[in-house]
Design an enzyme around this catalytic site. Structure first.
Site, PDB file in Angstrom:
ATOM      1  CG  ASP A  67     104.716  20.777  -4.639  1.00 12.87           C
ATOM      2  OD1 ASP A  67     105.895  21.039  -4.355  1.00 12.87           O
ATOM      3  OD2 ASP A  67     103.793  20.921  -3.841  1.00 12.87           O
ATOM      4  CG  ASN A 136      93.858  23.857   2.288  1.00 22.49           C
ATOM      5  OD1 ASN A 136      94.947  23.300   2.477  1.00 22.49           O
ATOM      6  ND2 ASN A 136      93.481  24.333   1.115  1.00 22.49           N
ATOM      7  CG  HIS A 138      97.714  22.247   0.694  1.00 19.07           C
ATOM      8  ND1 HIS A 138      97.342  23.551   0.455  1.00 19.07           N
ATOM      9  CD2 HIS A 138      99.026  22.320   1.020  1.00 19.07           C
ATOM     10  CE1 HIS A 138      98.383  24.347   0.636  1.00 19.07           C
ATOM     11  NE2 HIS A 138      99.418  23.627   0.971  1.00 19.07           N
ATOM     12  CD  GLU A 143      95.158  23.511  -2.366  1.00 25.78           C
ATOM     13  OE1 GLU A 143      94.641  23.448  -1.235  1.00 25.78           O
ATOM     14  OE2 GLU A 143      96.096  24.276  -2.627  1.00 25.78           O
TER      15      GLU A 143
HETATM   16  C1  F6R Z   1     105.537  22.512  -0.779  1.00 26.09           C
HETATM   17  C2  F6R Z   1     104.241  21.885  -0.602  1.00 26.09           C
HETATM   18  C3  F6R Z   1     103.170  22.463   0.257  1.00 26.09           C
HETATM   19  C4  F6R Z   1     103.670  23.050   1.579  1.00 26.09           C
HETATM   20  C5  F6R Z   1     102.509  23.617   2.392  1.00 26.09           C
HETATM   21  C6  F6R Z   1     102.984  24.258   3.684  1.00 26.09           C
HETATM   22  O1  F6R Z   1     106.358  21.788  -1.664  1.00 26.09           O
HETATM   23  O2  F6R Z   1     104.036  20.897  -1.199  1.00 26.09           O
HETATM   24  O3  F6R Z   1     102.224  21.460   0.529  1.00 26.09           O
HETATM   25  O4  F6R Z   1     104.336  22.062   2.309  1.00 26.09           O
HETATM   26  O5  F6R Z   1     101.812  24.560   1.644  1.00 26.09           O
HETATM   27  O6  F6R Z   1     103.720  25.394   3.360  1.00 26.09           O
HETATM   28  P1  F6R Z   1     104.550  26.187   4.477  1.00 26.09           P
HETATM   29  O7  F6R Z   1     105.643  25.279   4.910  1.00 26.09           O
HETATM   30  O8  F6R Z   1     105.096  27.387   3.736  1.00 26.09           O
HETATM   31  O9  F6R Z   1     103.595  26.504   5.568  1.00 26.09           O
END
Ligand code: F6R
Length: 255
Positions: A67, A136, A138, A143
């Site tokens: 992303d 959550n 995602h 989301e």
């Molecule tokens: C990042 C991404 C997100 C993260 C998720 C967890 O490229 O796609 O889905 O993997 O928000 O983030 P952290 O690792 O910071 O807890």
């Protein structure tokens, strides 16, 4: 779904990096799907060490990221392109032309989504996709919602996410409100998936992901339907799974 225990973030990072390195050693031209965020930082540090020791080379690898924020140029320190360069790419021998990330500056949203989806397809699909998980559920920027978005798409970030991100920007107006993300279908098409999670705040969602019903309100739950998913999580993140479904966890230490 194979769930692997790690004592702490360090051990998790070592186990995850070893698996990614093994993938690249066995297939030097692998297509790696990569993630940003705090979860993979230790894994990337370990991969850099393995590269520096001469144990793994990335010169034939291709990397596709999950992303990117809309409206941020790659020089912006908050862009995911910048994150990847700083935390991995500039330290290893991957060729810059073999690294792919959605173009956050392309205002033609439909065009950019189609282009990125085609990029992933033209590489022959992802061999190993690394994922973090949001509190959550995602994955990527998919989301919780009422359906599983299939392909790369543009998402409007929730107010909660924009608020959380505003600490990284001088002005609130600078905070991106949209992002491009691979879809759930794009992620599920990867041949192998490696999800990493650390810390007690991830414990409830890991339990839901692995044992709850498969539903778009918990996007990561779809991973129960993938045939080759490995989850590596540290003891804090596994806390609720160890209590409620210990039989799902492999490599649990003798207690
Ligand atoms: C990042 C991404 C997100 C993260 C998720 C967890 O490229 O796609 O889905 O993997 O928000 O983030 P952290 O690792 O910071 O807890």
């Amino acid at each position: 779904m194979k769930i692997i225990y790690a004592k702490d973030y360090d051990e998790l990072s070592r186990k995850a990096a070893n698996r990614i390195a093994a993938q690249v050693i066995l297939k030097s031209e692998s297509v790696l799907g990569l993630a940003t965020g705090s979860s993979p930082l230790g894994t990337y540090r370990r991969l850099i060490k393995l590269y520096e020791a001469g144990d793994v080379h990335f010169s034939k690898c291709r990397a596709v990221n999950l992303d990117e924020y809309c409206g941020l140029p790659e020089e912006n320190t908050q862009s995911y392109a910048y994150f990847m360069k700083e935390n991995l790419f500039r330290h290893i021998d991957i060729r810059p032309e073999n690294t792919y990330i959605p173009d956050g500056m392309n205002r033609d949203m439909e065009g950019e989504c189609g282009r990125y989806e085609e990029t992933v397809r033209s590489l022959g699909g992802v061999d190993l996709q690394l994922l973090g998980i949001g509190h959550n559920g995602h994955i990527g920027f998919n989301e919780p919602c009422d359906f599983f978005p299939k392909e790369t798409h543009c998402v409007e970030l929730s107010k909660q996410t924009v608020d959380a991100n505003s600490r990284f920007f001088p002005k609130r107006e600078d905070v991106p409100t949209h992002a491009y993300t691979m879809g759930i279908g794009t992620i599920m098409a990867a041949k192998k998936i490696l999800l990493i999670a650390s810390g007690e705040a991830k414990a409830p969602i890991l339990l839901q992901m692995a044992t709850g019903p498969v539903c778009p309100q918990v996007p990561a739950s779809i991973l129960q339907f993938h045939s080759d998913v490995t989850v590596i999580a540290d003891e804090d993140a596994l806390d609720m799974l160890m209590e409620n479904a210990p039989y799902l966890i492999q490599e649990l230490p003798e207690l």
